[in-house]
Scaffold this active site. Structure first.
Site, short mmCIF file in Angstrom:
data_model
loop_
_atom_site.label_atom_id
_atom_site.label_comp_id
_atom_site.label_asym_id
_atom_site.label_seq_id
_atom_site.Cartn_x
_atom_site.Cartn_y
_atom_site.Cartn_z
N SER B 81 0.84 -1.20 0.00
CA SER B 81 0.00 0.00 0.00
C SER B 81 0.88 1.26 0.00
CB SER B 81 -0.95 -0.07 1.21
OG SER B 81 -1.97 0.87 1.08
N ASP B 200 -5.92 -3.67 -2.58
CA ASP B 200 -4.84 -3.30 -1.65
C ASP B 200 -4.26 -4.52 -0.92
OD1 ASP B 200 -4.24 -0.36 -0.01
OD2 ASP B 200 -3.60 -2.25 0.91
#
Lengths: 316, 320
Positions: B81, B200
């Site tokens: 991320s 993600d």
């Protein structure tokens, strides 16, 4: 009428310095002076005894501010730090624009690792007096400790504009320059220190660190020799022994280690150096003996002890 | 009078600290130099792992700053991320000043299209947003760089929304992989890339220690920017969603943090996932946290290196 008032005021002002105390009491300047003398004579307990609340009520303006400064400092000298902090806090509340009180309170907070609060006060002091030496140095120390050597350097630079005769500040400035790998500027700063305090062993040692970081091992070791010749302690010799080892000058490293061990038996760094030279000579068992000695008790968690154990385990 | 003033001035000034010449400090300094200068094979391969954490992850820039300042040897980098964004820029060889500047300017829309209009669209019309700005950002800064062109080997992690697998990217184009890694589920459209449907990576691999190990890391320093979800009460749909993701990340990180050799944890847990006003604070906290721990990190790596270094000490001396 207006002229008469002006003339009366003028008369009053002219007479005031000499006579006015008869109207509203003795000017406080005269009262604080003996206390200041006690403070200058390092009689902290007497200063604290003299500055009673009743006495402080009789003071005004500059003298009252000074009384808070003296009381805070002498309480600090007596180790009554909480009380000193309380005095400064009260003083800052009463005189929020007094940089002396602000920086002293900040200094105490910084000493207690309350850096965030200290920073706020130092910044207030700088708002009032942008080049205040104490506030700049305080912020420099905090920034250095927090990991911002660039900001610390900026504070030192401003501080040195106003107090360029302080060798210790030039040295501290050099230290943050070294942390930023600005070796040449660090050398120049240390040259200023040494110009102000010839052969200062602390400055020579730091100069040695700068030269070593630049890759000039021989120069660094020569500076350590200089520091040792001018009273540097066993720490400088430790550094020399380790740096001789780095340079591959093993017999000299061993000789330095022997000197350290004569002075400080069981010194972990010296034992490490000797173990390394013995290891290089193929004397693994003897090296391990030294490392076992350096490791000390099994619960010794110091870095040097852990490193000694790790190397000994590797050898075995 | 002048003497008194000077005395007062001296007392107002903090005491100067002398260099630390203790046995511990000097031995650490000496061995740290040996570790930094060691040839490959004479110290463990060092991995830097940057956790997920959305805007809190800008604290990684502060950690990287301190590592760079002390010359910490970093051989491989892995991130998830925001950690993937920061890690890709660092591993890609972007000058640190530029990384710092980009992190300073980070806001909710800098990596992703989170404009007000888009958010209204998300809430009213149930249309997921696009995360293409992340790809543009990496592409703009590093060009069309591939994983095999980065200055330091790099890996990042995303999750396949079909299978729930953690997908570790370490080859191919860099920018789309980083985009996939920072593609918050429920807000951004999953990214279709290399036959995967990607969201993600923080959902499955909050601290990608495994990715760094795949790159060959033998000693891992992880920078963790976890949320303290007990400190906040979500007040909106978006906040509730991000809170749940954070909670999931925290549970995941419990085991992962044990797998790292050393942790630096900037105290940014109270900073919201999209709290861009507190970006400078997060970065500073990264610097402060790393500065406080850096000596311990050096010691840890030195101790891990001594068994390897000792071989060079004996062989080097023997060859002299």
């Amino acid at each position: 009428m207006r002229r008469a008032c002006a003339a009366a005021l003028l008369l009053l002002l002219t007479a005031a310095p000499a006579r006015a105390w008869r109207l509203w009491g003795e000017p406080s300047d005269k009262k604080i002076r003996p206390v200041q003398a006690l403070h200058d004579a390092n009689k902290a307990a007497e200063v604290v005894a003299a500055l009673t609340p009743q006495f402080m009520q009789t003071l005004r303006g500059t003298d009252l501010r000074q009384a808070y400064v003296l009381l805070g400092e002498d309480l600090f000298r007596l180790g009554r730090i909480d009380q000193a902090l309380g005095v400064y806090q009260l003083g800052v509340q009463l005189f929020p624009k007094n940089v002396d009180l602000l920086t002293r309170q900040a200094g105490l907070l910084h000493a207690g690792s309350l850096d965030e609060q200290a920073k706020v006060l130092y910044r207030k002091a700088l708002d009032l007096e942008p080049k205040h030496f104490g506030a700049r140095l305080g912020l420099a120390e905090i920034d250095k400790a927090l990991g911002f050597p660039d900001r610390a350097a900026a504070h030192y630079e401003v501080a040195l504009e106003t107090m360029e005769e302080r060798p210790d500040v030039w040295r501290d400035y050099a230290e943050v320059l070294l942390a930023q790998r600005q070796f040449k500027t660090a050398e120049l700063a240390l040259a200023r220190t040494l110009a102000l305090k010839t052969n200062d062993p602390d400055a020579l040692v730091l100069l040695a660190f700068v030269l070593r970081a630049r890759g000039d091992h021989a120069g660094a070791i020569a500076r350590l020799d200089g520091a040792l010749a001018h009273g540097a302690g066993v720490g400088a010799r430790r550094a020399k022994a380790l740096w001789l080892l780095e340079a591959g000058r093993l017999p000299e490293a061993e000789a330095e280690a022997a000197q350290i061990l004569a002075e400080v038996p069981g010194d972990a760094a010296a034992l490490w150096v000797r173990a390394r030279t013995r290891l290089a000579a193929g004397q693994g068992v003897k090296a391990c003996d030294d490392l076992t000695l350096a490791a000390g008790e099994p619960d010794n968690a110091r870095f040097s002890a852990r490193a000694a154990r790790a190397l000994c385990a590797g050898i075995r | 009078m002048i003497r008194r003033l000077l005395l007062l001035l001296a007392l107002a000034v903090p005491a100067a600290a002398a260099s630390d010449l203790s046995a511990d400090a000097l031995l650490r300094d000496h061995l740290w130099r040996e570790v930094r200068l060691a040839e490959p094979g004479f110290r463990p391969k060092v991995g830097l792992v940057l956790s997920a954490g959305s805007l809190r992850g800008v604290a990684h820039a502060g950690v990287i700053k301190v590592l760079e300042d002390v010359g910490f040897p970093i051989d491989v980098v892995a991130g998830t991320s925001m950690g993937a964004v920061m890690g890709s820029l660092y591993a890609g060889g972007l000058p640190f000043d530029r990384i710092w500047s980009l992190a300073s300017a980070a806001h909710v829309g800098s990596g992703n299209d989170l404009s007000g209009r888009r958010l209204i669209s998300l809430l009213l019309f149930d249309q997921l947003l696009s995360s293409e700005n992340t790809e543009k950002l990496v592409g703009r800064e590093l060009g069309a760089m591939r994983f095999d062109q980065t200055r330091k080997p790099f890996a990042c992690v995303a999750m396949d929304a079909y299978t729930g697998e953690a997908i570790i990217f370490r080859d191919g184009d860099l920018a789309p992989a980083v985009r996939a890694s920072m593609n918050l589920p429920g807000i951004f459209r999953p990214l279709e890339y290399r036959h995967r449907y990607l969201v993600d990576g923080g959902v499955v691999d909050f601290i990608p220690v495994d990715a760094a190990r795949l790159l060959g890391a033998e000693w891992i320093l992880a920078s963790v920017t976890e949320n303290d979800f007990t400190a906040s009460r979500p007040k909106s749909v978006l906040e509730s969603l991000t809170q749940v993701i954070d909670i999931r990340g925290s549970y995941l990180s419990r085991d992962q943090r044990k797998q790292a050799d050393f942790l630096i944890e900037p105290p940014v847990g109270d900073i919201g996932m999209f709290d861009d006003k507190r970006v400078p604070e997060a970065m500073e906290k990264g610097v402060v946290a790393a500065s406080k721990r850096i000596k311990d990190a050096e010691e840890s790596l030195i101790l891990a290196s001594i068994p390897l270094l000792s071989a060079s000490w004996t062989s080097a001396q023997a060859s002299r």
